[in-house]
Design an enzyme around this catalytic site. Structure first.
Site, PDB file in Angstrom:
ATOM      1  CB  CYS A 157     -30.654  20.885  -5.438  1.00  0.00           C
ATOM      2  SG  CYS A 157     -31.463  21.096  -7.024  1.00  0.00           S
ATOM      3  CG  HIS A 206     -33.932  16.438  -6.496  1.00  0.00           C
ATOM      4  ND1 HIS A 206     -33.776  17.151  -5.315  1.00  0.00           N
ATOM      5  CD2 HIS A 206     -32.916  16.835  -7.298  1.00  0.00           C
ATOM      6  CE1 HIS A 206     -32.729  17.933  -5.404  1.00  0.00           C
ATOM      7  NE2 HIS A 206     -32.186  17.769  -6.609  1.00  0.00           N
ATOM      8  CG  HIS A 248     -27.389  15.754  -4.801  1.00  0.00           C
ATOM      9  ND1 HIS A 248     -28.306  16.299  -3.933  1.00  0.00           N
ATOM     10  CD2 HIS A 248     -27.663  16.311  -6.028  1.00  0.00           C
ATOM     11  CE1 HIS A 248     -29.093  17.148  -4.593  1.00  0.00           C
ATOM     12  NE2 HIS A 248     -28.722  17.166  -5.865  1.00  0.00           N
TER      13      HIS A 248
END
Lengths: 345, 397
Positions: free
Chosen positions: B158, B324, B291
Site C-alpha cells: 500500500c 483503497h 492513510h
C-alpha cells in the site's frame, strides 16, 4: 560512490553460506557456457540439482516462529541471517539499517505451486496465510521483523534488472544519508507450474520460445553494504552499478575486467572491448535475480587466494591482468536492457 | 537524514472511481463522492468496491490484448500527466526519462495467463520473461513511450505509490534523469479482493475512516502519475511547476505482517525523515492526507500519532472517494494533496459521521480552508512499511 560489502549470505542449489559456494566453485570451475540456454536436455537435471534447501533456518530461528512462512520467504530469511552472521553482526544490525528486497517473479510462483495453479477465488478466500504470503513485500516484512530492522524498506520487482536496481537504490540511500547500512538482496523461487508452462509454450512454438525457455534454479543472496571507509573490510567494494539498454548507456566501458554473465550470453560488444568471460550458472542456475549469486561469486574470487586462478585461469593468465582486477557481474534482459554491478578490491 | 533539494512536480494525472482525470476527481472530492458497489468484474461478489467505470478508459486500449487493466490505468494517468506538464513523447526523445511505478496487483496479473496456459485454454505462449514483463507497468510504459532512462516497479504493497515518487525524486537529484514519470497503479483483482475478506479487513458497507463504527476498507482501483523534472530542464523550457516534492521518508515497523505498530513506531521515523529532508517542522504543515483506511487499527494508530506530533493540524482520509487502491493509493493521494494545496482547501473525510470516543483527534468533516504551503501525504502498508511525502507550493514552483 563506492560501497563496502561487509558480509553476504547465499542460499541456493549448491547449499547455504559463502563457504558452500566457494567449495562449489573450487570443485566445478566455470565452463563458460550457459546450461539454461542450451535446451531441454540439460534442464531437468539442472532443475533438480539447483533447488535450495532451507533446513538450516530451523537451527537459527525457532520453527514455531516460521510456521506460517513459505519457501520463498524462508530462502530470503535464511540468506539475510547468513549475511548478518558473515558480517560479524550477530548481535544485531543497526536499527536504522535499510532493507531492499529484489525479485524477478515474486512469491507468485510459490503460491501457484501450492495451489496446483488454481487461482479460483473460492480457494483463496479460505487462507489468509496464503494471501499474506502472496503479497510481494511479505519477505521483506518477515526479515525486518526477525532482524529488528526499522530503517527504510523497499521491495522491487523488475525481472532480470531487479538486482542492479536494488544495488543502485542501496547506494543512493547511503549517499543521501538516509542510512549508513543497507541489507540488500534478491530472491526467486523455482515454479514447476511456470516451468511447465514455459516448456509447453516452447513446444507449441516449435522450439522458438525465446532466448531462455524457462528459469532454472532458485535461490537468495543478501549483502550488507556500508558507506566507504567506515568499517574494517574483508571484502571488495561495489565500485559501480551501471545500467543501459538499446537506447541508453550509463557509464563508460571498463577495461581489463572479468565478466560474469549469468544468462547474459557472450555478446558484450557494447562494452567496447573483448573481456574474459565466465559463467557459474551450472552451480546455481539461471533465474531472473541470479545476478545476486554472481556478485557473491565475484566477492569470493577477489577475496579468496587462488580461487580466481583455479576457477577462471584464462583471466589471470591474460596479458593485461591488472594489479587490482575488477569483475563485472552482467545481466542482460530479453528486452535489450542490461545491468552491471562492478566489484573490485 | 540530510536535507534534500526539492524536486519540481511539473504535471499530474489521475484516474480512479472519483473521476477520469485529476480535475474531475477534485470536483468529486468537493461535491459528491461515488458510491461503492459490488464489483462487476467478479460475479457473485458482495463486498462493495470503488471500481473505475469502463467509460473512463480510452476505448482504443481495450483492443490491445497485451494490456492488463493496471497498465491501462497507468497509461491513462501518464498521458494526462505529460499533457499537464506540457510535454510530448517526441519532446522527450532526447531526454533521459525514467519511470518508477508502484503496484501491488500489476505484478501478479500474470497468474491469469499462466492459469490459461496450464489448462491449455487460449494458450498465451509467453516466455517467462514476456509473462512477467507485460504486466510490469514501468517496463510497459518505458517501452510504449520509448523512454531512454531506467525503469523500476516497486511492490511495497500500500505504500508503493509513495515510494515510487520518493525514489523518483532521488533519480532527479542525482542527475540520473531529466524527467521521471512516477506514481502508482492497481486494478481490482480477485486475489486481493478475496484476500482482504479473508483477513477480515473488508467492510460490507461503504468504508468509514476514523468513524466509531468503522469496520474495514473498501478496495478500489486507479492510477496517478506525477511528472518530476530537473530544475535545469524546467527552467530551460520556462515551465512553471505545480509544486515541489520536498521530502520523503520511509521506515519499517518490524512489528507485524498485517497490523501497524500500535504506537506508530515506523510512521514516526518516516515522518521525521520526510520533514528533515524537506527542512520543515510539524508546525509548517498545513494539512495531512492520512492513510485512513477505515480499519480499526490503522485509524487508531494515525489518530494518536496526529495528536502527539501534529496537534491542531487538520487531517483527513480520501479513501471514502476512491476506496483503497493499494499500490496506487500513495500516488493518488499525493496528487490530491498537491491539488488541495493549490486550492488552499482540503476535502471532507467522506464516511466519517460519528467520532470515536477512544480516538484523541478526528478528521475534518467538511471541505476546509487551509493556510500554508506545505502538506503531508502518508501511507501505512502491509508488512509494516510506512512512507511519507512532503509537498510544497510557492517558492517559484
Amino acid at each position: 560512490m563506492k560501497a563496502f560489502i561487509r558480509g553476504a549470505g547465499v542460499v541456493g542449489g549448491f547449499g547455504c553460506r559463502l563457504s558452500s559456494l566457494e567449495e562449489a566453485i573450487r570443485k566445478r570451475p566455470a565452463p563458460d557456457s550457459d546450461p539454461a540456454a542450451s535446451g531441454s536436455s540439460t534442464e531437468a537435471s539442472a532443475v533438480s540439482t539447483a533447488t535450495a534447501r532451507t533446513d538450516l533456518l530451523d537451527q537459527l530461528i525457532p520453527p514455531r516462529t516460521l510456521r506460517r512462512v513459505d519457501h520463498y520467504a524462508r530462502m530470503a530469511i535464511l540468506a539475510s541471517h547468513l549475511a548478518r552472521e558473515d558480517a560479524g553482526m550477530g548481535n544485531g544490525l543497526p536499527e536504522n539499517t535499510g532493507l531492499i528486497v529484489a525479485t524477478g517473479m515474486g512469491p507468485t510462483a510459490n503460491t501457484l505451486d501450492l495451489q496446483a495453479a488454481d487461482v479460483a477465488a473460492t480457494d483463496l478466500a479460505l487462507s489468509p496465510i496464503l494471501f499474506s504470503n502472496s503479497v510481494q513485500n511479505a519477505a521483506a516484512a518477515y526479515i525486518s521483523m526477525l532482524l529488528k530492522i526499522r530503517g527504510p524498506s523497499l521491495s522491487i520487482n523488475q525481472y532480470e534488472m531487479a538486482v542492479p536496481l536494488a544495488f543502485q537504490t542501496a547506494i543512493d540511500w547511503i549517499e543521501e544519508g538516509r542510512t549508513e547500512t543497507v541489507l540488500v538482496g534478491s530472491i526467486d523461487c523455482f515454479s514447476k507450474a511456470l516451468h511447465e508452462a514455459a516448456l509447453n509454450c516452447r513446444d507449441l512454438k516449435n522450439g522458438n520460445g525465446g532466448q531462455r525457455a524457462a528459469p532454472v534454479g532458485e535461490g537468495s543472496s543478501f549483502f550488507i553494504l556500508t558507506r566507504s571507509g567506515t568499517q574494517d573490510i574483508r571484502y571488495p567494494f561495489v565500485r559501480h552499478v551501471l545500467m543501459g539498454g538499446t537506447r541508453r548507456q550509463n557509464g563508460a566501458p571498463i577495461p581489463n575486467t572479468l565478466i560474469l554473465h549469468n544468462g547474459a550470453g557472450r555478446n558484450t560488444g557494447f562494452m567496447g572491448h573483448d573481456p574474459v568471460h565466465a559463467n557459474f550458472a551450472h552451480l546455481y542456475g539461471t533465474f531472473p535475480t541470479s545476478m545476486g549469486m554472481d556478485v557473491a561469486a565475484a566477492m569470493l574470487l577477489l577475496r579468496t587466494e587462488q580461487l580466481l586462478s583455479i576457477s577462471v585461469p584464462q583471466f589471470e593468465a591474460g596479458p593485461a591482468f591488472p594489479e587490482n582486477p575488477l569483475i563485472c557481474c552482467l545481466k542482460k534482459g530479453e528486452t535489450g536492457d542490461w545491468g552491471m554491478i562492478v566489484i573490485g578490491r | 537524514m540530510n536535507r534534500q533539494q526539492p524536486v519540481s512536480v511539473s504535471g499530474m494525472g489521475c484516474i480512479c472511481a472519483a473521476g477520469k482525470n485529476l480535475p474531475d476527481c477534485m470536483e468529486a472530492l468537493f461535491t459528491q463522492a461515488p458510491t461503492p458497489a459490488p464489483p462487476r468484474s467478479l460475479p457473485g461478489a458482495q463486498h462493495p468496491v470503488f471500481e473505475v467505470p469502463d467509460r473512463f478508459l480510452p476505448t482504443s486500449d481495450s483492443k490491445n490484448p497485451s494490456m492488463v487493466r493496471a497498465v491501462r490505468l497507468a497509461l491513462a494517468a501518464t498521458n494526462e500527466a505529460l499533457a499537464d506538464a506540457g510535454l510530448t513523447p517526441a519532446a522527450l526523445r532526447k531526454k533521459r526519462v525514467g519511470v518508477v511505478i508502484g503496484t501491488n496487483v500489476g505484478s501478479g496479473e500474470s497468474n491469469r495467463a499462466l492459469q490459461r496456459d496450464l489448462t491449455g485454454i487460449n494458450c498465451s505462449c509467453l516466455s517467462p520473461a514476456e509473462r512477467f514483463l507485460i504486466v510490469n507497468p514501468s517496463q510497459w510504459l518505458a517501452r510504449h513511450f520509448d523512454f531512454s532512462g531506467p525503469h523500476l516497479t516497486i511492490v511495497t504493497a500500500c505504500s508503493a505509490g509513495s515510494d515510487a515518487i520518493g525514489v523518483a525524486g532521488t533519480w532527479i537529484r542525482s542527475g540520473r534523469c531529466d524527467v521521471v514519470i512516477a506514481g502508482g497503479t492497481d486494478a481490482l483483482y480477485e486475489v486481493t479482493y478475496y484476500g482482504f475478506i479473508a483477513l477480515l479487513n473488508s467492510d460490507t458497507a461503504a468504508c468509514k475512516p476514523f468513524d466509531v463504527h468503522r469496520n474495514g476498507l473498501n478496495l478500489g482501483e486507479g492510477a496517478a502519475m506525477m511528472v518530476l523534472e530537473s530544475e535545469a530542464m524546467r527552467t530551460n523550457r520556462g515551465k512553471k511547476g505545480r509544486a515541489f516534492l520536498s521530502g520523503y521518508g520511509t521506515a519499517a515497523d518490524a512489528y507485524h505482517l498485517t497490523a501497524p505498530h500500535p504506537e506508530g513506531c515506523g510512521l514516526r521515523v518516516a515522518v521525521q525523515d520526510a520533514l528533515t529532508s524537506a527542512g520543515a517542522s510539524p508546525s509548517d504543515v498545513a494539512f495531512i492526507n492520512a492513510h485512513g483506511t477505515g480499519t480499526r487499527e490503522n485509524d487508531r494508530v494515525e489518530s494518536f500519532f496526529f495528536h502527539q506530533v501534529f496537534p491542531g493540524v487538520p487531517f483527513g482520509s480520501t479513501k471514502g472517494y476512491t476506496g483503497h487502491t493499494l499500490g496506487a493509493a500513495g500516488a493518488i493521494e499525493a496528487a490530491f494533496t498537491v491539488a488541495a494545496l493549490e486550492l488552499q482547501k482540503m476535502p471532507a473525510n467522506e464516511g466519517f459521521d460519528a467520532p470515536d470516543p477512544d480516538l484523541p483527534v478526528h478528521p475534518v468533516v467538511e471541505p476546509t480552508e487551509i493556510r500554508g504551503t506545505t502538506a503531508l501525504s502518508q501511507t501505512l502498508a502491509f508488512g509494516g512499511n510506512n512512507s511519507v511525502l512532503v509537498f510544497t507550493t510557492g517558492r517559484g514552483a
